[in-house]
Design a protein around this motif. Structure first.
Motif, PDB file in Angstrom:
ATOM      1  N   VAL A 335      49.999  33.195  30.088  1.00 54.71           N
ATOM      2  CA  VAL A 335      49.008  33.964  30.838  1.00 54.71           C
ATOM      3  C   VAL A 335      47.638  33.867  30.193  1.00 54.71           C
ATOM      4  O   VAL A 335      46.648  33.489  30.823  1.00 54.71           O
ATOM      5  N   VAL A 336      47.557  34.180  28.898  1.00 55.67           N
ATOM      6  CA  VAL A 336      46.274  34.198  28.199  1.00 55.67           C
ATOM      7  C   VAL A 336      45.877  32.800  27.728  1.00 55.67           C
ATOM      8  O   VAL A 336      44.715  32.555  27.418  1.00 55.67           O
ATOM      9  N   VAL A 366      43.288  51.002  29.079  1.00 51.61           N
ATOM     10  CA  VAL A 366      42.620  51.825  30.084  1.00 51.61           C
ATOM     11  C   VAL A 366      41.812  50.952  31.039  1.00 51.61           C
ATOM     12  O   VAL A 366      41.831  51.141  32.261  1.00 51.61           O
ATOM     13  N   LEU A 367      41.098  49.947  30.475  1.00 50.43           N
ATOM     14  CA  LEU A 367      40.308  49.058  31.326  1.00 50.43           C
ATOM     15  C   LEU A 367      41.198  48.262  32.267  1.00 50.43           C
ATOM     16  O   LEU A 367      40.867  48.070  33.441  1.00 50.43           O
ATOM     17  N   MET A 374      43.298  41.095  34.818  1.00 52.81           N
ATOM     18  CA  MET A 374      42.402  39.998  34.488  1.00 52.81           C
ATOM     19  C   MET A 374      41.319  40.430  33.504  1.00 52.81           C
ATOM     20  O   MET A 374      40.785  39.590  32.767  1.00 52.81           O
ATOM     21  N   VAL A 375      40.977  41.708  33.459  1.00 55.36           N
ATOM     22  CA  VAL A 375      40.003  42.167  32.470  1.00 55.36           C
ATOM     23  C   VAL A 375      40.531  41.927  31.069  1.00 55.36           C
ATOM     24  O   VAL A 375      39.834  41.396  30.194  1.00 55.36           O
ATOM     25  N   ARG A 376      41.779  42.306  30.848  1.00 58.08           N
ATOM     26  CA  ARG A 376      42.383  42.122  29.530  1.00 58.08           C
ATOM     27  C   ARG A 376      42.503  40.647  29.178  1.00 58.08           C
ATOM     28  O   ARG A 376      42.216  40.237  28.050  1.00 58.08           O
ATOM     29  N   TYR A 379      38.958  39.159  28.613  1.00 59.00           N
ATOM     30  CA  TYR A 379      38.357  39.712  27.398  1.00 59.00           C
ATOM     31  C   TYR A 379      38.914  39.007  26.164  1.00 59.00           C
ATOM     32  O   TYR A 379      38.170  38.609  25.264  1.00 59.00           O
ATOM     33  N   LYS A 380      40.237  38.852  26.108  1.00 56.49           N
ATOM     34  CA  LYS A 380      40.840  38.176  24.950  1.00 56.49           C
ATOM     35  C   LYS A 380      40.385  36.726  24.859  1.00 56.49           C
ATOM     36  O   LYS A 380      40.095  36.220  23.765  1.00 56.49           O
ATOM     37  N   GLN A 381      40.344  36.046  25.996  1.00 53.82           N
ATOM     38  CA  GLN A 381      39.919  34.648  25.971  1.00 53.82           C
ATOM     39  C   GLN A 381      38.480  34.515  25.500  1.00 53.82           C
ATOM     40  O   GLN A 381      38.165  33.671  24.649  1.00 53.82           O
TER      41      GLN A 381
END
Length: 751
Positions: A335-336, A366-367, A374-376, A379-381
């Motif tokens: 996924v990531v 929470v985000l 997709m935010v998570r 953000y990690k990428q």
């Protein structure tokens, strides 16, 4: 430099390489041809010019036609009459152009893919081997039949079904099968000599990683021995190993190479071995009676062996590619698209000393809940790409489940580098749909030495320390903290989790009840849960319920409590027909979409009326889906059950939430009741809660009523129900079935 640029700009024009290469390579291809005499005629055992011209067409397209015409006229048709020259020109061009056109039509997008692709093999076998060889042979027989090529009559034989035609056809097939890839590669190298480096790299990549240098030399040595036996002059033959039997020994040797060395190397090696062995066929196949039949069988062996070697080389190479890709995918989060925990474990095992830097971003949960997963992911990428400038060779960022990342660093000057990484993280800005997001990142780190035992537990310790980093705002070193204490806490959690699972499977829980007395005589009992420990000790819920919530066992425990409570009520229906019990449910159950349906099924199964059950829900911010929880409470009330808000006053925005909640009972937290007489502030808070509850037609329960004075004060405020040690202590659930039971346990218990 000017000449180099001039060459690059004009090499692919029709007046460049496509015009001159046929003149250079056609004589070389004709020298690779091999002919034999049988029954007064000539047959071809290996024929390469057709494969060469087809390779020109595949490589340059229409721009190759002028050069092909020039090569045919000056090389192939040299010494022929004009009609014969025209005929031989069309004889070559028709199969070449039609084969090229058919291949481009049926393989429009991937026509230029390198040889060795198994998915294109059927198309290439047809359009680059079977179709041109067949059409070329048919045109040749037609020319002979109409006496257009009198000088080539002996080459074709008298008819289409003779040994002459069969051997010629097989030579065309084997020439196209092995010659097209070889000629295409040769043209590519001449066009760009630097391609040799890429070719060598591809050969090394396709060789099995388990192949040793000794194996390569052993294979080459055996191949040279067989070729030496084949090339011994027939006059010196002394055994079967100097006959065409030895040629059959090439197959297992080449299959060995195909399985181990890959397509790139073996396609070149087999083509060269085949050309040499066919060229010196008379060394192992001397003239004798039935020689023509033996020559036809040997010619078919050339074709069959070529197909087997090439196909097996393709398959083995493709399998190694697939295996390598699967191994790479196993170490990449799908996924990531970042290296995962397996990749980190492998890297730590290969490195003597490392530094693990743990990044914890709890606000991502929470985000993600509000803006989507997709935010998570992004953000990690983006954070990983942002930190790449701070990493050295061999260092990498690894994806962990949830909202965590971990970085493996080299040990040199790691403390200063971690400070630099932390400063770089604080500079990071993430924009989602035009909105800037900057969640806090906790950073912790520690030294590790290979092999790293219990890596998940170590990451759990780093995660705990990273939480402290969120408060201090700076990286925290695990070695400077009480690591042994953290590790023991994690071990205790795992031990408790295993104990809870065993308790669920074998019923090692104990149900207690505590009376709740109503001022109007409508009493009921609250069901309290205990865990059976060693030596029949009872473990309080505050010791195991947080672990159950952390490991996702709360819903299963709630279901166990509810089912056993209803089962008890069904069993004592005759002695306690109007028994009412209150059952606590966790936030995970309260937010479960199927919970009302489960309750309805259990009530129906045990024949219990809904008014006999009260569900107590803790009013706190731990409800992950408040809307679903309120919907579930309404459905439970429709079943006849009553809803109680437990520990009211300690949750998040209690009064604000109470405006929307449609509950029946409000239980005031015991911390307010205990100080009811000594704290005027607590007295006013309890008074306001009671006033608010009356406005919403809710009944009020006072917890922790431990003295007569507290009871009188609570009654003075208009509280409807009292609960506490002064009212009654917890007792086993089974005691309700008896009459005039005594209180068995003491202590302040709540669940």
């Amino acid at each position: 430099m000017h000449l180099t640029e001039l060459y690059k700009n004009n090499r692919d024009k029709w007046w460049g390489l496509p015009l001159f290469l046929p003149l250079l390579l056609l004589p070389l291809a004709r020298s690779a041809n091999t002919f034999a005499h049988i029954d007064g005629g000539i047959v071809a055992l290996y024929y390469l010019p057709l494969a060469l011209l087809l390779s020109f067409m595949l490589f340059f397209g229409w721009k190759a036609i002028p050069g092909m015409l020039l090569g045919i006229w000056l090389v192939v048709a040299k010494g022929m009459t004009i009609p014969e020259t025209i005929c031989i020109t069309f004889h070559f061009l028709i199969p070449v152009i039609l084969s090229w056109g058919g291949y481009r039509v049926f393989v429009p997008r991937r026509h230029s893919v390198a040889y060795g692709c198994t998915r294109l093999m059927p198309q290439r076998l047809f359009w680059q081997m079977f179709f041109p060889a067949t059409l070329f042979q048919i045109l040749l027989l037609a020319c002979v039949f109409f006496n257009i090529l009198p000088t080539r009559i002996s080459l074709a034989g008298a008819g289409p079904l003779t040994l002459h035609s069969l051997i010629n056809y097989q030579s065309m097939l084997v020439g196209c099968l092995t010659g097209v890839p070889l000629c295409y590669l040769l043209i590519r190298i001449i066009r760009n000599p630097w391609y040799v480096r890429s070719l060598m790299s591809q050969i090394r990549q396709q060789i099995d990683s388990k192949v040793s240098t000794f194996e390569i030399f052993l294979w080459a040595f055996i191949l040279l021995i067989i070729m030496g036996l084949l090339l011994i002059p027939a006059a010196n033959s002394a055994s079967i190993f100097t006959t065409n039997y030895t040629f059959s020994l090439l197959l297992p040797v080449m299959l060995w190479g195909s399985m181990r060395f890959g397509y790139r190397l073996m396609s070149i090696a087999w083509t060269l071995v085949l050309i040499v062995s066919i060229h010196f066929y008379y060394r192992y196949l001397p003239v004798y009676p039935s020689y023509s039949i033996q020559l036809a069988i040997t010619s078919s062996s050339y074709l069959v062996f070529s197909f087997i070697v090439v196909y097996m080389a393709m398959l083995s190479t493709q399998q190694r590619y697939i295996h390598a890709r699967v191994r790479r995918m196993a170490y990449i989060d799908p996924v990531v698209q970042m290296p995962n925990l397996w990749a980190l474990t492998r890297k730590l095992a290969a490195t003597p000393w490392s530094v693990l830097c743990f990044l914890r971003i709890p606000e991502l949960e929470v985000l993600g809940r509000h803006y989507g997963m997709m935010v998570r992911i992004q953000y990690k990428q983006n954070l990983g790409k942002w930190l790449e400038s701070e990493l050295q060779d061999g260092e990498c960022i690894y994806q962990l489940s949830g909202h965590d990342l971990v970085i493996r660093l080299n040990t040199e000057a790691h403390e200063s580098r971690i400070d630099a990484i932390d400063a770089q993280i604080k500079k990071f800005r993430f924009v989602w749909d035009g909105m800037p997001l900057q969640p806090n990142v906790g950073v912790s780190y520690c030294h590790v030495r290979s092999p790293v035992m219990q890596l998940p537990m170590l990451l759990g310790e780093l995660s705990t320390i990273a939480n402290s980093s969120l408060l201090t705002g700076s990286p925290e070193n695990l070695q400077h903290r009480n690591a042994a204490h953290l590790q023991q806490r994690l071990k205790d959690k795992v031990t408790m989790m295993n104990r809870l699972q065993l308790a669920l499977e074998h019923g090692q829980f104990c149900l207690m009840v505590q009376p709740i007395v109503g001022i109007r005589g409508d009493n009921y009992h609250e069901v309290l849960l205990r865990l059976k420990g060693e030596n029949n000790q009872l473990i309080a819920p505050e010791e195991f319920l947080p672990v159950a919530h952390e490991f996702g066992l709360s819903s299963r425990i709630d279901l166990w409590v509810l089912e056993n409570t209803l089962k008890f009520m069904d069993s004592c229906r005759e002695t306690q027909p109007g028994l009412r019990l209150s059952v606590n449910i966790s936030p995970s159950s309260a937010c479960g979409s199927q919970f009302p349906k489960i309750v309805a099924d259990l009530l129906k199964r045990h024949n219990i009326q809904g008014w006999q059950i009260i569900f107590e829900i803790t009013e706190s911010q731990s409800l992950s889906h408040p809307e679903q929880a309120m919907q579930n409470m309404e459905q439970l009330q429709e079943l006849g059950c009553r809803i109680a808000i437990d520990d009211f006053g300690t949750g998040y925005a209690s009064y604000a939430r109470l405006k929307k909640v449609k509950a029946d009972i409000l239980k005031i937290d015991g911390s307010f009741i205990q100080n009811l007489l000594s704290s005027s502030l607590d007295y006013q808070i309890v008074s306001s809660i009671c006033h608010l509850a009356r406005m919403k037609n809710m009944q009020v329960v006072a917890e922790y009523v431990e003295t007569e004075e507290i009871r009188d004060a609570a009654l003075g405020l208009g509280i409807d129900y009292l609960q506490g040690f002064y009212i009654g202590k917890p007792e086993p659930l089974e005691g309700l079935a008896a009459v005039n039971t005594e209180l068995l346990l003491s202590g302040r218990d709540h669940w």
